[in-house]
Design an enzyme around this catalytic site. Structure first.
Site, PDB file in Angstrom:
ATOM      1  N   ASN A   1       0.627  -1.125  -0.059  1.00  0.00           N
ATOM      2  CA  ASN A   1       0.086   0.010   0.049  1.00  0.00           C
ATOM      3  C   ASN A   1       0.938   1.249  -0.247  1.00  0.00           C
ATOM      4  O   ASN A   1       0.643   2.082  -0.495  1.00  0.00           O
ATOM      5  CB  ASN A   1      -1.083   0.153   1.437  1.00  0.00           C
ATOM      6  CG  ASN A   1      -1.916  -0.856   1.163  1.00  0.00           C
ATOM      7  OD1 ASN A   1      -2.309  -1.589   0.244  1.00  0.00           O
ATOM      8  ND2 ASN A   1      -2.588  -1.469   2.256  1.00  0.00           N
TER       9      ASN A   1
ATOM     10  N   ARG B   1     -10.771  -5.391 -13.696  1.00  0.00           N
ATOM     11  CA  ARG B   1      -9.669  -6.167 -13.148  1.00  0.00           C
ATOM     12  C   ARG B   1     -10.028  -7.679 -13.300  1.00  0.00           C
ATOM     13  O   ARG B   1     -11.003  -7.826 -12.361  1.00  0.00           O
ATOM     14  CB  ARG B   1      -9.162  -5.719 -11.882  1.00  0.00           C
ATOM     15  CG  ARG B   1      -8.724  -4.283 -11.447  1.00  0.00           C
ATOM     16  CD  ARG B   1      -8.290  -4.001 -10.019  1.00  0.00           C
ATOM     17  NE  ARG B   1      -8.071  -2.695  -9.914  1.00  0.00           N
ATOM     18  CZ  ARG B   1      -7.115  -1.809 -10.364  1.00  0.00           C
ATOM     19  NH1 ARG B   1      -6.056  -2.333 -10.866  1.00  0.00           N
ATOM     20  NH2 ARG B   1      -6.976  -0.467  -9.911  1.00  0.00           N
TER      21      ARG B   1
ATOM     22  N   ARG C   1      -5.438   0.933 -13.231  1.00  0.00           N
ATOM     23  CA  ARG C   1      -4.212   1.298 -12.746  1.00  0.00           C
ATOM     24  C   ARG C   1      -3.442  -0.071 -12.264  1.00  0.00           C
ATOM     25  O   ARG C   1      -4.015  -0.863 -11.553  1.00  0.00           O
ATOM     26  CB  ARG C   1      -4.220   2.249 -11.547  1.00  0.00           C
ATOM     27  CG  ARG C   1      -2.732   2.554 -10.977  1.00  0.00           C
ATOM     28  CD  ARG C   1      -2.767   3.287  -9.939  1.00  0.00           C
ATOM     29  NE  ARG C   1      -3.536   4.807 -10.366  1.00  0.00           N
ATOM     30  CZ  ARG C   1      -4.245   5.696  -9.395  1.00  0.00           C
ATOM     31  NH1 ARG C   1      -4.612   5.120  -8.251  1.00  0.00           N
ATOM     32  NH2 ARG C   1      -4.656   6.832  -9.788  1.00  0.00           N
TER      33      ARG C   1
ATOM     34  N   HIS D   1     -15.485   1.907 -14.897  1.00  0.00           N
ATOM     35  CA  HIS D   1     -15.189   1.103 -13.442  1.00  0.00           C
ATOM     36  C   HIS D   1     -16.438   0.369 -13.142  1.00  0.00           C
ATOM     37  O   HIS D   1     -16.633  -0.360 -12.280  1.00  0.00           O
ATOM     38  CB  HIS D   1     -15.053   2.069 -12.459  1.00  0.00           C
ATOM     39  CG  HIS D   1     -14.415   1.601 -11.221  1.00  0.00           C
ATOM     40  ND1 HIS D   1     -15.233   1.640 -10.034  1.00  0.00           N
ATOM     41  CD2 HIS D   1     -13.337   0.917 -10.920  1.00  0.00           C
ATOM     42  CE1 HIS D   1     -14.686   0.959  -9.123  1.00  0.00           C
ATOM     43  NE2 HIS D   1     -13.373   0.553  -9.602  1.00  0.00           N
TER      44      HIS D   1
ATOM     45  N   TYR E   1     -12.098 -10.263  -0.883  1.00  0.00           N
ATOM     46  CA  TYR E   1     -12.935  -9.089  -0.831  1.00  0.00           C
ATOM     47  C   TYR E   1     -14.450  -9.186  -0.660  1.00  0.00           C
ATOM     48  O   TYR E   1     -14.899 -10.324  -1.069  1.00  0.00           O
ATOM     49  CB  TYR E   1     -12.825  -8.211  -1.965  1.00  0.00           C
ATOM     50  CG  TYR E   1     -11.317  -7.484  -2.547  1.00  0.00           C
ATOM     51  CD1 TYR E   1     -10.194  -8.178  -1.972  1.00  0.00           C
ATOM     52  CD2 TYR E   1     -11.389  -6.906  -3.666  1.00  0.00           C
ATOM     53  CE1 TYR E   1      -8.934  -7.606  -2.400  1.00  0.00           C
ATOM     54  CE2 TYR E   1     -10.191  -6.315  -4.076  1.00  0.00           C
ATOM     55  CZ  TYR E   1      -8.974  -6.875  -3.505  1.00  0.00           C
ATOM     56  OH  TYR E   1      -7.916  -6.257  -3.886  1.00  0.00           O
TER      57      TYR E   1
ATOM     58  N   ARG F   1     -13.683   2.261   4.910  1.00  0.00           N
ATOM     59  CA  ARG F   1     -12.498   1.498   4.995  1.00  0.00           C
ATOM     60  C   ARG F   1     -11.311   2.321   5.201  1.00  0.00           C
ATOM     61  O   ARG F   1     -10.334   2.243   6.084  1.00  0.00           O
ATOM     62  CB  ARG F   1     -12.288   0.181   4.266  1.00  0.00           C
ATOM     63  CG  ARG F   1     -11.114  -0.647   4.378  1.00  0.00           C
ATOM     64  CD  ARG F   1     -11.061  -1.713   3.335  1.00  0.00           C
ATOM     65  NE  ARG F   1     -10.162  -1.030   2.450  1.00  0.00           N
ATOM     66  CZ  ARG F   1     -10.449  -1.091   0.935  1.00  0.00           C
ATOM     67  NH1 ARG F   1     -11.452  -1.564   0.764  1.00  0.00           N
ATOM     68  NH2 ARG F   1      -9.456  -0.323  -0.010  1.00  0.00           N
TER      69      ARG F   1
ATOM     70  N   HIS G   1     -15.441  -4.333   0.721  1.00  0.00           N
ATOM     71  CA  HIS G   1     -15.018  -3.420  -0.498  1.00  0.00           C
ATOM     72  C   HIS G   1     -16.402  -3.261  -1.117  1.00  0.00           C
ATOM     73  O   HIS G   1     -16.572  -2.531  -2.017  1.00  0.00           O
ATOM     74  CB  HIS G   1     -14.458  -4.547  -1.701  1.00  0.00           C
ATOM     75  CG  HIS G   1     -14.268  -3.849  -2.701  1.00  0.00           C
ATOM     76  ND1 HIS G   1     -14.707  -4.225  -4.190  1.00  0.00           N
ATOM     77  CD2 HIS G   1     -13.136  -3.294  -3.159  1.00  0.00           C
ATOM     78  CE1 HIS G   1     -14.151  -3.549  -5.216  1.00  0.00           C
ATOM     79  NE2 HIS G   1     -12.955  -2.858  -4.447  1.00  0.00           N
TER      80      HIS G   1
END
Length: 715
Positions: A75, A397, A427, A457, A490, A586, A614
């Site tokens: 992170n 993703r 990304r 997205h 997730y 979160r 998530h």
């Protein structure tokens, strides 16, 4: 609104979420709301401090603690790659308005020091008690040293190329986050010159840990790190010279790809070229060994044009991210979380047609408690059903699992119309998505890249099926990605529907993404960047207005990040009008909590658990009205204005109550894994970090009680 529900942990009723202790609920006058907002980047770093807490918790299995330590480092890498460059530029140019680069660096340095202290002083000794050891050079037996030298000569030395620096040999290109060594040499080279600095790059192809064989390590599992192997044999690379100073080092570079989409002919080609340049962007951080000399530190800082505040001395390997390899290699079940097997979704049948089941009503799957296999089963049924004529899907993703890709390819082979919207600019997944796009195009699918200047997205799958004389659509919408691996890690909500209005909206969005035609009026969906932010602002304002009129008014929002200033200010205003607001965020949150005269009626909490929270859930209530949305979007400016995002209402009372129970009330009553934002902007652990209720543990217990085989039998 948020009616009394069954507690997740035990089957006894609980009251609605009570206001926090302290000042009574009222409607204060709020001066200068903008000034009250918290800093986004400091909030991101505070989130990573909460993740670090899992590495420090004694009740977490030992190898999982090591994994959380690696997650924190990963992170931080992304923080520097994406967020640090503007702060560094402001510091260089003396620009006001941002937290000083030195302040950001000091916050990071404190966290990094805690990481390495935990690694060296607690995790490594405890692992050794379980027979798992990382053997430093000074601890190796003569037999182990001989084995390591043979390993070096056989596996490492052929790949290492030392470069002594002089005008003909300038400082080599050092890739982003790669492992390197810098050495200072005494004496002269073969030509009598005193070029005293040399660089050795360690190829990424090399594993970061090697396991010693039983012949030299008969007890337990013993490992050596690649950095310790190279360090022990550096002098072998400089025959005739003496290494007087040395250090490993790692540089982090700004890696956010910037592409002028208005000025390119082929976005895919330009992005592929950009990926090659990403590894060599502007340096933003330098990590060196704790013992790195002042001479070598100064040399590296000059080379990378970095201020001293950008340098971090570390007591151990410069890349803790690679500790995840050690977790996998050690692989001791007793030191890992018990394996969790998701159950088949309770809303879906084990046999028969999912299409037939969706005729009767919508269905919900709560991942990872319920299996992502249900989504694959829906797609698989569509692929092999001769009545299905078209499949449309977004890809953001996907991971390395190729099941989805193979199903879409098979659909093309069977003659179905397949359209896939692939987001090339996801990304750090750009290369994988480019490969997906090329593979699907080669199979004959229609591949589009969304809208110029925006990221797509939204997560949706739309199936069109011929049923008699009519066409009927079936849709899947999700708060998360079409990624089987992350679906096990997730928490997300998958929503399956045959609602004609909702699926018609989905079809219009797909048409818009392909043709870029004007998006018609939506019946069910809220779509960014067109009206999602506006509608959320309207919802917040309506709750605030009702509160000001004396009605009971409530907002509960669950998301990953809340950094959009317009929405944050709207929440402060609604709270000032008397609305009770709970934010379950979160990660980064810029809305202050429980600040007298500013946010008395707002509470902010963050749940950090075994699984990554998530799901995005937005709940608004005033008077007799209750509205609940699921969404792909966090409340961030980029999601609202620079991405194609979706939010959709859950109208089925049963599903809505289930989401409220599992995602909202459960999180608000968590007093083991939750953190609360305090008025001073810091976070405090919940009251019972060991014996209290964990929403994730409670949900695992609930779903385990009705667990069955997660694999669905084919219809």
């Amino acid at each position: 609104m948020l009616r009394p529900l069954l507690c997740l942990a035990v089957p006894t009723p609980v009251e609605d979420v009570a206001p926090p202790p302290g000042p009574p609920m009222h409607a204060p006058t709020v001066p200068r709301l903008e000034a009250a907002l918290l800093d986004r980047d400091l909030s991101i770093l505070a989130f990573n401090q909460r993740v670090f807490d899992w590495a420090a918790r004694a009740d977490v299995p030992l190898l999982e603690r090591l994994r959380f330590l690696a997650i924190v480092s990963s992170n931080l890498d992304e923080f520097f790659e994406v967020r640090a460059e503007p702060h560094l530029a402001s510091a260089r140019n003396s620009v006001a308005g941002r937290p000083a680069f030195e302040a950001i660096a000091a916050t990071v340095r404190q966290l990094v020091n805690r990481q390495y202290a935990l690694y060296q002083n607690e995790l490594l000794p405890q692992l050794a008690l379980h027979g798992i050891r990382v053997i430093a050079h000074g601890e190796r037996s003569p037999a182990q040293r001989r084995w390591v030298r043979a390993l070096f000569e056989r596996e490492l030395r052929p790949l290492l190329l030392p470069v002594s620096l002089d005008p003909a040999h300038p400082f080599p290109q050092v890739a982003n986050k790669s492992l390197n060594f810098i050495v200072r040499l005494s004496g002269s080279d073969a030509f009598g010159r005193h070029n005293e600095v040399a660089i050795v790059r360690v190829p990424r192809a090399l594993p970061r840990f090697f396991r010693l064989p039983a012949s030299v390590a008969p007890e337990g599992r013993q490992f050596v790190s690649v950095s310790s192997v190279v360090r022990a044999h550096l002098s072998d690379l400089f025959v005739g010279r003496e290494v007087t100073e040395l250090s490993q080092f790692r540089v982090t570079r700004h890696s956010d790809l910037a592409v002028d989409e208005e000025d390119v002919r082929n976005l895919r080609t330009v992005l592929r070229q950009g990926l090659q340049q990403r590894n060599f962007g502007q340096a933003v951080r330098l990590e060196v060994s704790a013992g790195c000399t002042e001479f070598l530190c100064a040399f590296l800082l000059r080379q990378f044009e970095l201020p001293e505040a950008a340098m971090y001395r570390v007591e151990g390997p410069v890349n803790l991210v690679r500790l995840s390899q050690l977790v996998d290699m050690a692989s001791e079940p007793s030191l890992l979380f018990p394996v969790w097997t998701p159950r088949w979704p309770r809303d879906l049948p084990h046999t028969g047609s999912l299409f037939a089941h969706l005729h009767a009503g919508d269905a919900l799957a709560h991942q990872p408690y319920e299996s992502f296999d249900a989504v694959l089963a829906l797609l698989r049924e569509a692929v092999f059903d001769p009545a299905v004529v078209a499949i449309k899907q977004t890809i953001y993703r996907t991971g390395s699992d190729l099941q989805l890709l193979e199903l879409l390819r098979e659909a093309v082979r069977l003659g179905k119309e397949v359209m896939v919207v692939v987001e090339l600019k996801a990304r750090f997944d750009e290369e994988a998505n480019i490969n997906w796009a090329e593979a699907l195009e080669s199979a004959g699918a229609q591949v589009v890249y969304g809208v110029l200047g925006l990221k797509t997205h939204a997560k949706m799958l739309l199936i069109t099926r011929r049923e008699g004389r009519r066409m009927r659509r079936y849709g899947h919408l999700s708060t998360g990605n079409y990624n089987a691996r992350t679906a096990r890690l997730y928490t997300d909500l998958s929503y399956m529907t045959a609602d004609p209005l909702l699926t018609a909206d989905m079809d219009q969005v797909f048409s818009h993404l392909a043709s870029q035609s004007v998006l018609p009026r939506m019946r069910r969906l809220l779509v960014a960047p067109f009206h999602l932010q506006r509608r959320m602002l309207e919802r917040v304002a309506a709750v605030g207005k009702a509160a000001a009129q004396g009605q009971e008014a409530r907002i509960v929002l669950k998301m990953n990040a809340l950094t959009d200033e317009a929405l944050a200010l709207a929440l402060l205003k609604a709270g000032a009008q008397g609305a009770r607001i709970d934010l379950i965020v979160r990660g980064a949150c810029i809305v202050p909590a429980c600040v007298p005269g500013v946010s008395d009626n707002i509470r902010v909490r963050s749940v950090i658990g075994r699984f990554l929270e998530h799901a995005r859930v937005f709940y608004f209530a005033h008077g007799e009205e209750q509205v609940l949305y699921l969404s792909s979007a966090d409340w961030m400016n980029r999601n609202m204005l620079r991405r194609v995002e979706l939010a959709w209402p859950v109208s089925d009372p049963r599903l809505r109550q289930r989401i409220i129970d599992e995602c909202l009330v459960g999180a608000l009553h968590d007093d083991r894994d939750a953190w609360q934002l305090r008025p001073d902007g810091s976070y405090a652990r919940a009251q019972h970090p060991v014996s209290g209720n964990s929403v994730q543990a409670a949900l695992m217990a609930r779903y385990a009680q009705g667990a069955s085989d997660a694999v669905r039998r084919a219809p």
